[in-house]
Design an enzyme around this catalytic site. Sequence first.
Site, PDB file in Angstrom:
ATOM      1  N   TYR A 323       0.839  -1.196   0.000  1.00 50.71           N
ATOM      2  CA  TYR A 323       0.000   0.000   0.000  1.00 50.71           C
ATOM      3  C   TYR A 323       0.875   1.247   0.000  1.00 50.71           C
ATOM      4  O   TYR A 323       2.044   1.219   0.392  1.00 50.71           O
ATOM      5  CB  TYR A 323      -0.954   0.026   1.199  1.00 50.71           C
ATOM      6  N   ASN A 337      11.521   3.504  12.372  1.00 49.27           N
ATOM      7  CA  ASN A 337      11.462   2.320  11.516  1.00 49.27           C
ATOM      8  C   ASN A 337      10.054   2.088  10.980  1.00 49.27           C
ATOM      9  O   ASN A 337       9.769   1.048  10.392  1.00 49.27           O
ATOM     10  CB  ASN A 337      11.937   1.082  12.279  1.00 49.27           C
ATOM     11  N   GLY A 338       9.173   3.060  11.190  1.00 50.53           N
ATOM     12  CA  GLY A 338       7.821   2.955  10.673  1.00 50.53           C
ATOM     13  C   GLY A 338       6.766   2.684  11.717  1.00 50.53           C
ATOM     14  O   GLY A 338       5.597   2.485  11.369  1.00 50.53           O
ATOM     15  N   HIS A 342      -1.596   4.939  16.009  1.00 50.78           N
ATOM     16  CA  HIS A 342      -2.505   5.745  15.183  1.00 50.78           C
ATOM     17  C   HIS A 342      -3.868   5.082  15.062  1.00 50.78           C
ATOM     18  O   HIS A 342      -4.046   3.892  15.382  1.00 50.78           O
ATOM     19  CB  HIS A 342      -1.910   5.981  13.796  1.00 50.78           C
ATOM     20  N   CYS A 360       2.665  -1.256  13.469  1.00 54.12           N
ATOM     21  CA  CYS A 360       2.135  -0.125  14.230  1.00 54.12           C
ATOM     22  C   CYS A 360       1.187  -0.613  15.327  1.00 54.12           C
ATOM     23  O   CYS A 360       0.788  -1.780  15.361  1.00 54.12           O
ATOM     24  CB  CYS A 360       1.388   0.831  13.309  1.00 54.12           C
ATOM     25  N   ASN A 362      -2.463  -0.044  16.484  1.00 53.12           N
ATOM     26  CA  ASN A 362      -3.722   0.508  15.974  1.00 53.12           C
ATOM     27  C   ASN A 362      -4.725   0.720  17.096  1.00 53.12           C
ATOM     28  O   ASN A 362      -4.890  -0.133  17.977  1.00 53.12           O
ATOM     29  CB  ASN A 362      -4.343  -0.438  14.949  1.00 53.12           C
TER      30      ASN A 362
END
Length: 451
Positions: A323, A337-338, A342, A360, A362
């Site tokens: 994506y 590192n990402g 969020h 991440c 979530n």
Amino acid sequence: MVIRVLFRPVSLIPVNNSSTPQSQGPISRRLALTALGFGVLAPNVLVACAGKVTKLAEKRPPPAPRLTFRPADSAADVVPIAPISVEVGDGWFQRVALTNSAGKVVAGAYSRDRTIYTITEPLGYDTTYTWSGSAVGHDGKAVPVAGKFTTVAPVKTINAGFQLADGQTVGIAAPVIIQFDSPISDKAAVERALTVTTDPPVEGGWAWLPDEAQGARVHWRPREYYPAGTTVDVDAKLYGLPFGDGAYGAQDMSLHFQIGRRQVVKAEVSSHRIQVVTDAGVIMDFPCSYGEADLARNVTRNGIHVVTEKYSDFYMSNPAAGYSHIHERWAVRISNNGEFIHANPMSAGAQGNSNVTNGCINLSTENAEQYYRSAVYGDPVEVTGSSIQLSYADGDIWDWAVDWDTWVSMSALPPPAAKPAATQIPVTAPVTPSDAPTPSGTPTTTNGPGG
């Protein structure tokens, strides 16, 4: 009563230069002494006295003023932060000035007795400076003050910058980061020029992390989290400092910041929940979803992360995950590192019961906004229960991912006797894997990590 002294004519005593004493002469010894008492032999006596008077009358002239230049006259390659002065002996200064090649007068000050003149501001690089003025001796005569020297011409000057803004309020885990625009060969010299002062006092230390593409970097962190309300002052005396290999510091820097409230995020991967803890206790407890961990790049890293950025709107891209340019809300970056905390409505069904993300954390939109509004730069996010440890391979701030002994071993200064040997950490930062998310520095680009 009148005393009359009668003298018979006598012959003068001849000068005898030999060492043999005269046993007899024209007058007796008694008579000679009597004659001396009444000045008969005055001419000889006067000659001796005249010699003494002449010596007393001889006055040495006062010494001329003596000038001592520091550095010496005509010196070259002078470091611009070296002590610069001129001193006069046997006199005092009427006036003194040091000017650069453009005619600008350098600031200076006299000692109380006006025998020393000291420069009070740093000098420039690759510049000839000239002394002028006059000094007066004890005889009232003036002598000129004249001399010159030249400062060093660096092969290059190295700039540096702080990651924090002066006066900023940050979280309890915020490190001090100084980023240089070039590699540095004499890191020990640079580290000696760095000081950190905290109120209240806290134990801390500098560590050199692997060089990044733009240059060297050094971080300072406390041994434990800062107490809430701590003030921190950083002083970097880098101008004029030799960095090695002919390079010198471009400027001095200083930074003042303060630690805000104590807030820690507790993130236990297996619990599928996230808690926000302050001195008041747990103020938020939300269901969440962590990294799926089917691949190494999808593992939420274990260890203490640090909040570095936050965006109400952020566009994320992760080509390896398929994506790009995905709009996400209430994004708080916790590593480079990402990894973000969020909002992600797409994973709402998994939040609280399973881990399905690309790394991440979530949350629901409502919960993500609530956490977002509480987060500040430097807040620690303690991730536990994961299979991969946060490390130097994960970006710019992994300061809390190593233990204290390892941290202090990364200093460039000689270790104390009890200090452990330096940990083998690469000199330069690792190359980002081809399948890793692309870091983003702005919230509106397509170069953002996804998760």
